[in-house]
Design a protein around this motif. Sequence first.
Motif, PDB file in Angstrom:
ATOM      1  N   ALA A  48       0.807  -1.221   0.000  1.00 51.87           N
ATOM      2  CA  ALA A  48       0.000   0.000   0.000  1.00 51.87           C
ATOM      3  C   ALA A  48       0.844   1.277   0.000  1.00 51.87           C
ATOM      4  O   ALA A  48       0.514   2.240  -0.671  1.00 51.87           O
ATOM      5  CB  ALA A  48      -0.933   0.006   1.204  1.00 51.87           C
ATOM      6  N   LYS A  49       1.922   1.306   0.732  1.00 57.25           N
ATOM      7  CA  LYS A  49       2.749   2.510   0.807  1.00 57.25           C
ATOM      8  C   LYS A  49       3.760   2.588  -0.329  1.00 57.25           C
ATOM      9  O   LYS A  49       4.427   3.588  -0.502  1.00 57.25           O
ATOM     10  CB  LYS A  49       3.495   2.563   2.147  1.00 57.25           C
ATOM     11  N   GLY A  50       3.911   1.505  -1.090  1.00 57.17           N
ATOM     12  CA  GLY A  50       4.803   1.544  -2.232  1.00 57.17           C
ATOM     13  C   GLY A  50       6.266   1.690  -1.874  1.00 57.17           C
ATOM     14  O   GLY A  50       7.003   2.378  -2.550  1.00 57.17           O
ATOM     15  N   SER A  56       7.843   8.686  -8.231  1.00 56.56           N
ATOM     16  CA  SER A  56       7.919   9.773  -9.201  1.00 56.56           C
ATOM     17  C   SER A  56       8.261  11.047  -8.429  1.00 56.56           C
ATOM     18  O   SER A  56       8.177  11.093  -7.200  1.00 56.56           O
ATOM     19  CB  SER A  56       6.577   9.937  -9.919  1.00 56.56           C
ATOM     20  N   MET A  57       8.633  12.090  -9.154  1.00 60.95           N
ATOM     21  CA  MET A  57       8.939  13.375  -8.499  1.00 60.95           C
ATOM     22  C   MET A  57       7.728  13.879  -7.712  1.00 60.95           C
ATOM     23  O   MET A  57       7.872  14.372  -6.595  1.00 60.95           O
ATOM     24  CB  MET A  57       9.364  14.420  -9.529  1.00 60.95           C
ATOM     25  N   GLU A  58       6.544  13.729  -8.305  1.00 64.64           N
ATOM     26  CA  GLU A  58       5.325  14.203  -7.640  1.00 64.64           C
ATOM     27  C   GLU A  58       5.067  13.425  -6.352  1.00 64.64           C
ATOM     28  O   GLU A  58       4.713  13.998  -5.326  1.00 64.64           O
ATOM     29  CB  GLU A  58       4.115  14.088  -8.578  1.00 64.64           C
ATOM     30  N   GLU A  59       5.253  12.100  -6.403  1.00 67.92           N
ATOM     31  CA  GLU A  59       5.051  11.278  -5.201  1.00 67.92           C
ATOM     32  C   GLU A  59       6.084  11.628  -4.134  1.00 67.92           C
ATOM     33  O   GLU A  59       5.753  11.699  -2.946  1.00 67.92           O
ATOM     34  CB  GLU A  59       5.160   9.791  -5.554  1.00 67.92           C
ATOM     35  N   SER A 106      13.523   8.771   3.432  1.00 70.84           N
ATOM     36  CA  SER A 106      14.858   8.697   2.819  1.00 70.84           C
ATOM     37  C   SER A 106      14.746   8.440   1.325  1.00 70.84           C
ATOM     38  O   SER A 106      15.472   9.038   0.526  1.00 70.84           O
ATOM     39  CB  SER A 106      15.690   7.595   3.466  1.00 70.84           C
ATOM     40  N   LYS A 107      13.827   7.578   0.965  1.00 65.25           N
ATOM     41  CA  LYS A 107      13.623   7.267  -0.444  1.00 65.25           C
ATOM     42  C   LYS A 107      13.117   8.494  -1.196  1.00 65.25           C
ATOM     43  O   LYS A 107      13.549   8.780  -2.314  1.00 65.25           O
ATOM     44  CB  LYS A 107      12.630   6.115  -0.577  1.00 65.25           C
ATOM     45  N   ALA A 108      12.225   9.242  -0.582  1.00 65.65           N
ATOM     46  CA  ALA A 108      11.710  10.456  -1.210  1.00 65.65           C
ATOM     47  C   ALA A 108      12.831  11.476  -1.396  1.00 65.65           C
ATOM     48  O   ALA A 108      12.933  12.110  -2.452  1.00 65.65           O
ATOM     49  CB  ALA A 108      10.580  11.042  -0.368  1.00 65.65           C
ATOM     50  N   LEU A 112      14.277  13.133  -4.891  1.00 66.14           N
ATOM     51  CA  LEU A 112      14.302  14.583  -5.099  1.00 66.14           C
ATOM     52  C   LEU A 112      15.711  15.135  -5.307  1.00 66.14           C
ATOM     53  O   LEU A 112      15.863  16.284  -5.718  1.00 66.14           O
ATOM     54  CB  LEU A 112      13.628  15.288  -3.924  1.00 66.14           C
ATOM     55  N   ALA A 113      16.720  14.325  -5.076  1.00 64.06           N
ATOM     56  CA  ALA A 113      18.103  14.782  -5.261  1.00 64.06           C
ATOM     57  C   ALA A 113      18.359  15.200  -6.704  1.00 64.06           C
ATOM     58  O   ALA A 113      19.191  16.080  -6.961  1.00 64.06           O
ATOM     59  CB  ALA A 113      19.078  13.683  -4.851  1.00 64.06           C
ATOM     60  N   ASP A 114      17.614  14.617  -7.645  1.00 60.63           N
ATOM     61  CA  ASP A 114      17.783  14.973  -9.055  1.00 60.63           C
ATOM     62  C   ASP A 114      17.431  16.433  -9.338  1.00 60.63           C
ATOM     63  O   ASP A 114      17.895  17.006 -10.316  1.00 60.63           O
ATOM     64  CB  ASP A 114      16.932  14.065  -9.941  1.00 60.63           C
TER      65      ASP A 114
END
Length: 146
Positions: A48-50, A56-59, A106-108, A112-114
């Motif tokens: 559910a939380k993926g 994606s950038m939006e997520e 951390s994954k987010a 976003l580092a890009d």
Amino acid sequence: LKCLPESHATHGGYCSRRSLVQNTVTLAGLLVVNPSMSHAVMDPSKNAKGTLKELSMEEAEERLRTGRASVDYLLNNYDEICEVGGDNVRRYLGTVGTQSGLFGISKAMKTLADKADDIVEYTELSREIEQCIEQADGSAYMAIFV
């Protein structure tokens, strides 16, 4: 899964070591006999939380906003949250359970580092945030035993 009858449990209703081992073996057996239970954790479509899929950038941006809201709520309601105990603080930090906006932060941040203008500064800030969460988690965990 449950503890053995009270006569076999230790003080305070906690499970005995024997019961803990039996429950662990039973759970491991269920996962071997019924791999679909463990597959639900490993299959991103059933998660559910993926946590296993690419963001994606939006997520990632949404997860960062949600994480910020979790931190704001934790800081504004800290006394009330602490009354329940250290694990409750850890829930808001995203280190226990999956409901916090900080869960998987951390994954987010890696996604976003890009978009970062200065990757060195961004990486240092991301690591500082992760360290703060880890330190707060450690303190909240230790508070459980006080």
